[in-house]
Design an enzyme around this catalytic site. Structure first.
Site, PDB file in Angstrom:
ATOM      1  CE  LYS A 177     -67.742 -69.098 -63.495  1.00 57.80           C
ATOM      2  NZ  LYS A 177     -67.914 -69.162 -62.016  1.00 57.80           N
ATOM      3  CG  PHE A 188     -70.676 -66.757 -58.429  1.00 56.85           C
ATOM      4  CD1 PHE A 188     -70.395 -68.118 -58.379  1.00 56.85           C
ATOM      5  CD2 PHE A 188     -71.959 -66.335 -58.117  1.00 56.85           C
ATOM      6  CE1 PHE A 188     -71.371 -69.042 -58.029  1.00 56.85           C
ATOM      7  CE2 PHE A 188     -72.943 -67.250 -57.750  1.00 56.85           C
ATOM      8  CZ  PHE A 188     -72.644 -68.601 -57.704  1.00 56.85           C
ATOM      9  CB  VAL A 189     -72.274 -65.630 -64.123  1.00 56.44           C
ATOM     10  CG1 VAL A 189     -71.088 -64.858 -64.672  1.00 56.44           C
ATOM     11  CG2 VAL A 189     -72.109 -67.125 -64.405  1.00 56.44           C
ATOM     12  CG  ASP A 204     -66.967 -73.471 -61.616  1.00 53.39           C
ATOM     13  OD1 ASP A 204     -66.228 -72.604 -62.105  1.00 53.39           O
ATOM     14  OD2 ASP A 204     -67.156 -73.584 -60.396  1.00 53.39           O
ATOM     15  CE  LYS A 245     -83.152 -76.256 -57.336  1.00 56.43           C
ATOM     16  NZ  LYS A 245     -83.773 -75.813 -56.091  1.00 56.43           N
ATOM     17  N   GLY A 246     -80.223 -75.644 -62.634  1.00 57.29           N
ATOM     18  CA  GLY A 246     -79.678 -74.490 -63.345  1.00 57.29           C
ATOM     19  C   GLY A 246     -79.934 -74.478 -64.848  1.00 57.29           C
ATOM     20  CG  ASP A 268     -78.381 -71.249 -57.539  1.00 53.41           C
ATOM     21  OD1 ASP A 268     -77.736 -71.943 -58.352  1.00 53.41           O
ATOM     22  OD2 ASP A 268     -78.333 -71.416 -56.305  1.00 53.41           O
ATOM     23  NE  ARG A 302     -82.288 -72.132 -58.964  1.00 49.35           N
ATOM     24  CZ  ARG A 302     -81.210 -72.910 -59.073  1.00 49.35           C
ATOM     25  NH1 ARG A 302     -80.547 -72.962 -60.202  1.00 49.35           N
ATOM     26  NH2 ARG A 302     -80.794 -73.616 -58.049  1.00 49.35           N
ATOM     27  CG  ASP A 312     -76.032 -74.538 -64.894  1.00 49.79           C
ATOM     28  OD1 ASP A 312     -75.190 -75.461 -64.859  1.00 49.79           O
ATOM     29  OD2 ASP A 312     -76.527 -74.051 -63.863  1.00 49.79           O
TER      30      ASP A 312
HETATM   31  P1  IMP Z   1     -68.734 -77.792 -61.277  1.00 50.85           P
HETATM   32  O1  IMP Z   1     -69.116 -79.124 -60.679  1.00 50.85           O
HETATM   33  O2  IMP Z   1     -67.737 -77.066 -60.397  1.00 50.85           O
HETATM   34  O3  IMP Z   1     -68.270 -77.867 -62.711  1.00 50.85           O
HETATM   35  O4  IMP Z   1     -69.987 -76.857 -61.171  1.00 50.85           O
HETATM   36  C1  IMP Z   1     -71.128 -77.014 -61.893  1.00 50.85           C
HETATM   37  C2  IMP Z   1     -72.296 -76.444 -61.130  1.00 50.85           C
HETATM   38  O5  IMP Z   1     -71.886 -75.414 -60.228  1.00 50.85           O
HETATM   39  C3  IMP Z   1     -73.236 -75.771 -62.080  1.00 50.85           C
HETATM   40  O6  IMP Z   1     -74.218 -76.681 -62.518  1.00 50.85           O
HETATM   41  C4  IMP Z   1     -73.799 -74.629 -61.257  1.00 50.85           C
HETATM   42  O7  IMP Z   1     -74.953 -75.047 -60.558  1.00 50.85           O
HETATM   43  C5  IMP Z   1     -72.724 -74.291 -60.267  1.00 50.85           C
HETATM   44  N1  IMP Z   1     -71.917 -73.102 -60.655  1.00 50.85           N
HETATM   45  C6  IMP Z   1     -70.635 -73.068 -61.065  1.00 50.85           C
HETATM   46  N2  IMP Z   1     -70.220 -71.826 -61.341  1.00 50.85           N
HETATM   47  C7  IMP Z   1     -71.289 -71.030 -61.115  1.00 50.85           C
HETATM   48  C8  IMP Z   1     -71.511 -69.616 -61.256  1.00 50.85           C
HETATM   49  O8  IMP Z   1     -70.659 -68.803 -61.649  1.00 50.85           O
HETATM   50  N3  IMP Z   1     -72.747 -69.183 -60.911  1.00 50.85           N
HETATM   51  C9  IMP Z   1     -73.748 -70.014 -60.480  1.00 50.85           C
HETATM   52  N4  IMP Z   1     -73.583 -71.340 -60.363  1.00 50.85           N
HETATM   53  C10 IMP Z   1     -72.367 -71.839 -60.671  1.00 50.85           C
HETATM   54 MG    MG Z   2     -76.305 -73.939 -58.474  1.00 52.01          MG
END
Ligand code: IMP
Ligand code: MG
Length: 178
Positions: free
Chosen positions: A130, A151-152, A102, A42-43, A158, A164, A99
């Site tokens: 990131k 963490f943002v 990470d 949803k982000g 969210d 959000r 969004d």
């Molecule tokens: P990844 O699978 O670790 O790359 O994370 C991606 C998902 O993690 C994003 O779509 C977000 O929903 C969540 N996420 C990662 N970092 C943050 C953050 O700093 N704030 C909020 N949500 C995050």
């Molecule tokens: Mg999330």
């Protein structure tokens, strides 16, 4: 809600200025190709609606939903599909909108899943990146902002489903999640 924010990392003005630039770039790269923009719920919602309106070309759009995070601030490591796309993407030009990139686990999963349906091309556009946190090899073709390892929240992002609706990207006070 605002009292939980330590500081604003990216203001509304900067978000919109950067999205206008990305939109010009996407419009130039995809003119005449009728791409399908696929948003990862949803982000991505705020970024998605601003991004497609900043890209004045013929296009379609669709969404999928995955879950990789529990309710904390780090990825659980397993990605589950919660909602699949409804379009036939075979032979189509696909741009995934996300969004934040990470650990990379989410986009790694989503990219491989969509590639298995044989699109004509597939690129990734993420609002935030990131790079320090990457655990798997995923690379975004279009990046709004590279940010430090903090963490943002806000503008779709969210913490435990809240924040959000903030119109900017902010850094949450550590005492909120510690
Ligand atoms: P990844 O699978 O670790 O790359 O994370 C991606 C998902 O993690 C994003 O779509 C977000 O929903 C969540 N996420 C990662 N970092 C943050 C953050 O700093 N704030 C909020 N949500 C995050
Ligand atoms: Mg999330």
């Amino acid at each position: 809600m605002l009292q939980d924010i330590d500081h604003v990392l990216i203001s509304e003005e900067r978000l919109h200025a950067r999205i206008a630039e990305l939109g010009e770039q996407l419009a130039a790269d995809y003119a005449g190709k009728t791409p399908i923009f696929i948003g990862v719920l949803k982000g991505v919602v705020m970024f998605f609606t601003d991004m497609v309106r900043a890209t004045p070309i013929r296009c379609e759009y669709d969404f999928l939903a995955v879950s990789s995070y529990g309710s904390g601030t780090t990825s659980s490591g397993t990605v589950r599909m919660l909602k699949d796309v409804s379009s036939d993407i075979t032979g189509r030009h696909i741009v995934i909108l996300e969004d934040i990139l990470d650990s990379g686990l989410t986009l790694h999963f989503v990219r491989n899943y969509l590639l298995s349906k044989n699109p004509a091309s597939l690129k990734i556009c993420t609002l935030l990146d990131k790079p320090e946190r990457r655990r798997v090899d995923v690379f975004a073709d279009y990046v709004g902002f590279s940010i430090p390892n903090e963490f943002v929240v806000g503008y779709g992002l969210d913490y435990k489903e809240e924040y959000r609706n903030l119109p900017f990207i902010g850094v949450l006070k550590p005492e909120i999640y510690n």
